[in-house]
Design a protein around this motif. Structure first.
Motif, mmCIF file in Angstrom:
data_model
loop_
_atom_site.group_PDB
_atom_site.id
_atom_site.type_symbol
_atom_site.label_atom_id
_atom_site.label_comp_id
_atom_site.label_asym_id
_atom_site.label_seq_id
_atom_site.Cartn_x
_atom_site.Cartn_y
_atom_site.Cartn_z
ATOM 1 N N GLU A 73 -13.673 8.709 6.038
ATOM 2 C CA GLU A 73 -13.712 9.245 4.664
ATOM 3 C C GLU A 73 -14.371 8.233 3.741
ATOM 4 O OE1 GLU A 73 -12.901 9.608 0.625
ATOM 5 O OE2 GLU A 73 -11.750 8.137 1.753
ATOM 6 N N VAL A 74 -15.542 8.589 3.217
ATOM 7 C CA VAL A 74 -16.229 7.729 2.235
ATOM 8 C C VAL A 74 -16.775 8.616 1.100
ATOM 9 C CG1 VAL A 74 -16.806 5.619 3.512
ATOM 10 C CG2 VAL A 74 -18.165 7.660 3.917
ATOM 11 N N LEU A 75 -15.842 9.433 0.533
ATOM 12 C CA LEU A 75 -16.238 10.355 -0.533
ATOM 13 C C LEU A 75 -16.152 9.687 -1.904
ATOM 14 C CD1 LEU A 75 -14.127 13.437 0.650
ATOM 15 C CD2 LEU A 75 -16.599 13.232 0.811
ATOM 16 N N GLY A 76 -15.154 8.822 -2.093
ATOM 17 C CA GLY A 76 -14.904 8.226 -3.416
ATOM 18 C C GLY A 76 -13.974 9.109 -4.230
ATOM 19 N N GLY A 77 -13.251 8.504 -5.198
ATOM 20 C CA GLY A 77 -12.282 9.258 -6.021
ATOM 21 C C GLY A 77 -11.041 9.588 -5.200
ATOM 22 N N ILE A 78 -10.039 10.166 -5.881
ATOM 23 C CA ILE A 78 -8.799 10.466 -5.140
ATOM 24 C C ILE A 78 -8.856 11.852 -4.483
ATOM 25 C CG2 ILE A 78 -6.316 10.850 -5.381
ATOM 26 C CD1 ILE A 78 -6.065 8.378 -6.916
ATOM 27 N N GLU A 79 -9.209 12.847 -5.265
ATOM 28 C CA GLU A 79 -9.323 14.193 -4.665
ATOM 29 C C GLU A 79 -10.790 14.567 -4.532
ATOM 30 O OE1 GLU A 79 -7.050 15.571 -3.231
ATOM 31 O OE2 GLU A 79 -5.173 15.062 -4.181
ATOM 32 N N ASP A 105 -2.622 4.838 -4.096
ATOM 33 C CA ASP A 105 -1.884 5.996 -4.612
ATOM 34 C C ASP A 105 -0.804 6.469 -3.636
ATOM 35 O OD1 ASP A 105 -1.805 8.333 -6.596
ATOM 36 O OD2 ASP A 105 -2.084 9.373 -4.685
ATOM 37 N N CYS A 106 -1.135 6.566 -2.347
ATOM 38 C CA CYS A 106 -0.146 7.179 -1.431
ATOM 39 C C CYS A 106 -0.227 6.584 -0.023
ATOM 40 C CB CYS A 106 -0.330 8.694 -1.394
ATOM 41 S SG CYS A 106 -1.922 9.212 -0.796
ATOM 42 N N ARG A 112 2.928 7.125 7.151
ATOM 43 C CA ARG A 112 4.021 7.897 7.778
ATOM 44 C C ARG A 112 3.459 9.120 8.522
ATOM 45 N NH1 ARG A 112 6.177 12.134 6.122
ATOM 46 N NH2 ARG A 112 5.619 11.925 3.932
ATOM 47 N N ILE A 113 2.500 9.810 7.907
ATOM 48 C CA ILE A 113 1.921 10.994 8.573
ATOM 49 C C ILE A 113 1.206 10.559 9.865
ATOM 50 C CG2 ILE A 113 0.354 12.977 8.330
ATOM 51 C CD1 ILE A 113 0.810 12.876 5.307
ATOM 52 N N ALA A 114 0.497 9.407 9.788
ATOM 53 C CA ALA A 114 -0.194 8.907 10.997
ATOM 54 C C ALA A 114 0.834 8.595 12.085
ATOM 55 C CB ALA A 114 -1.019 7.672 10.657
ATOM 56 N N GLN A 115 1.939 7.940 11.697
ATOM 57 C CA GLN A 115 2.973 7.589 12.684
ATOM 58 C C GLN A 115 3.583 8.851 13.304
ATOM 59 O OE1 GLN A 115 5.294 5.215 9.977
ATOM 60 N NE2 GLN A 115 4.733 3.291 10.954
ATOM 61 N N GLU A 116 3.899 9.837 12.435
ATOM 62 C CA GLU A 116 4.544 11.065 12.929
ATOM 63 C C GLU A 116 3.643 11.844 13.879
ATOM 64 O OE1 GLU A 116 7.319 11.822 8.991
ATOM 65 O OE2 GLU A 116 5.602 13.142 9.355
ATOM 66 N N LYS A 213 4.827 0.356 -8.416
ATOM 67 C CA LYS A 213 4.239 1.424 -9.237
ATOM 68 C C LYS A 213 3.075 0.816 -10.001
ATOM 69 C CE LYS A 213 7.509 4.989 -9.745
ATOM 70 N NZ LYS A 213 8.780 4.526 -9.211
ATOM 71 N N ASN A 214 2.070 1.658 -10.235
ATOM 72 C CA ASN A 214 0.888 1.263 -10.979
ATOM 73 C C ASN A 214 1.244 0.440 -12.235
ATOM 74 O OD1 ASN A 214 -1.596 1.306 -12.201
ATOM 75 N ND2 ASN A 214 -2.041 3.404 -11.613
ATOM 76 N N GLU A 215 2.200 0.972 -13.029
ATOM 77 C CA GLU A 215 2.516 0.335 -14.317
ATOM 78 C C GLU A 215 3.359 -0.932 -14.148
ATOM 79 O OE1 GLU A 215 3.070 3.446 -13.454
ATOM 80 O OE2 GLU A 215 5.214 3.863 -13.536
#
Ligand SMILES: NC(=O)c1ccc[n+]([C@@H]2O[C@H](COP(=O)([O-])OP(=O)(O)OC[C@H]3O[C@@H](n4cnc5c(N)ncnc54)[C@H](OP(=O)(O)O)[C@@H]3O)[C@@H](O)[C@H]2O)c1
Length: 420
Positions: A73-79, A105-106, A112-116, A213-215
């Motif tokens: 994945e080398v799209l850039g941005g989050i979504e 961000d996540c 966790r999804i990769a592990q599962e 957290k970011n802040e």
């Protein structure tokens, strides 16, 4: 390796994607036999040096192609990258990404999804692009208790600061960074420390098991640094760097990004131009320094290709590449309770008693002074004060009170001083 033939999709064919595609073509098929099945783009009409049949604008074609083992994945941005990565991992496909925004961000959720799903997730290029630093931090140093990780992890701001150290103004250094392609037309993410903050959040997770957290990550950029600050730094045998610092000691964990005055003997002081460096410290390992190119298509593609080799090797084992993440057992220290030494440069009235008033204010706020230099300029004087380590909340209330004193014309700069 049992099977060395793998089918790959690349999501994105821009700056980084094109460099990755070129490197995949060159890859020695004795090491890995790669079949490039699909390349996802936004605009199918653009001229590209790729077979038409493999270009698509439809992600579902990649997701639902059972023969594709791995996606880059080398799209850039989050979504939409974040949702694409989740969907790919959930189908058991390995994913490699260079996207720090998504991992900051996540990251824990994706791991966790990769592990599962017994699959792989690699993101070496997301921090310090061309420096293979995450793999040593995740694997080689997994058994070590780290006490501090710090780094120069934004090449644009380091280029600007290096240029200012050589005598250029902030404005000239920024415009040179833009014309050389180091800084984007809107450079705020780099110069305000946001890019470094995202990378610090990733390092926090991997090195300490904390996902701040970011802040919660105090972040200050370089736009207030002046040529005069560099002149003072030089007089003090120091330089100025934008440093991401993550500490874990008996008082707790804290991650932050801000400029520091740093001794010229420190390994980070010699990191110049657009280079990056990450320093890892621990009782048993002492200090490890990783340095090299922190940006650019070729170095970034190099890290991605390294991830492709690791992922393909791991895929044959049908296991995720992730050990259990570190678990942080201490407490989280707020930035207010972090102890820093501060360099403060003030313009004050050149009259008796000024220094006593300022020193008194620091004292009332539990801040002691390490050194003072006063230089008269006629009616006014320049006063440079370096404090001993003190809590950020006490330094901040001292500065607030000092600013309001009638003998103080201006606070020209405040820079934290790095201490080992
Ligand atoms: N530059 C560096 O030094 C560096 C270092 C480390 C990591 N990275 C990371 O690498 C990633 C890629 O950066 P880049 O500079 O290559 O970006 P880029 O030049 O803007 O390329 C983005 C590519 O993704 C495609 N794309 C964008 N949105 C899409 C969508 N919704 N659907 C399908 N395709 C889409 C674009 O398609 P079109 O070609 O059709 O427009 C383009 O091919 C970023 O996450 C960046 O943070 C960059």
């Amino acid at each position: 390796m049992q099977n060395n033939t793998f089918s790959i999709a690349v999501l994105g064919a821009g700056n980084i994607g094109s460099a990755v595609l070129a490197r995949l073509k060159e890859l020695d098929n004795k090491i890995l036999d790669i079949e490039l099945k699909k390349v996802l783009v936004k605009d199918q009409t653009k001229n590209r040096d790729l077979d038409e049949g493999i270009i698509t604008t439809n992600f579902e074609e990649i997701l639902n192609d059972g023969s594709i083992d791995l996606a880059i994945e080398v799209l850039g941005g989050i979504e939409p990258g974040k949702e694409y990565i989740k969907a790919l991992l959930s189908k058991g496909k390995a994913v490699i990404t260079a996207n720090k925004d998504i991992i900051a961000d996540c990251g824990p959720e994706l791991i966790r999804i990769a592990q599962e799903n017994n699959t792989c997730l690699y993101f070496e290029a997301a921090v310090a692009a061309g420096i293979p630093v995450l793999k040593p931090l995740i694997e080689s140093l997994r058994g070590e208790e780290l006490t501090r990780v710090l780094g120069i992890i934004n090449g644009t701001s380091n280029y600007i600061l290096t240029s200012m150290e050589e005598g250029n103004s902030y404005e000239d250094a920024l415009s040179a960074a833009k014309s050389l392609g180091y800084a984007e037309p809107d450079p705020s993410n780099d110069i305000d420390g946001i890019d470094a903050k995202f990378k610090a959040m990733i390092l926090s997770l991997l090195c300490f098991g904390v996902s701040p957290k970011n802040e919660a990550v105090f972040t200050e950029g370089i736009s207030k640094i002046t040529k005069e600050d560099f002149e003072w730094a030089s007089r003090l045998n120091k330089t100025i760097k934008l440093v991401a610092q993550i500490d874990s000691d008996k008082e707790g964990f804290n991650a932050r990004v801000h400029p520091v005055l740093i001794d010229k003997k420190h390994p980070l002081a010699s990191i110049r131009g657009a280079l990056n460096a990450v320093v890892a410290e621990g009782d048993k390992i002492n200090q490890l320094v990783f340095s090299g190119p922190g940006a650019g298509a070729e170095p970034t593609a190099s890290s991605i290709i390294g991830d492709v080799l690791s992922a393909c090797h791991q895929l044959s084992s049908d296991q995720s590449n992730w050990y259990p993440l570190r678990e942080y057992k201490g407490k989280i220290k707020s930035f207010d309770d972090v102890e820093s030494s501060m360099f403060i440069r003030l313009s004050v009235k050149d009259q008796p008693g000024v220094l006593a008033k300022i020193a008194g204010t620091f004292g009332e706020n539990n801040v002691s002074i390490e050194s003072v230099i006063q230089e008269g300029r006629g009616e006014t004087a320049e006063l440079v004060i370096i404090t001993h380590d003190a809590k950020e909340k006490d330094l901040s209330s001292s500065v607030g009170t000092i600013k309001a004193l009638s003998v103080v014309d201006d606070i020209d700069s405040i820079i934290r001083v790095y201490s080992d």
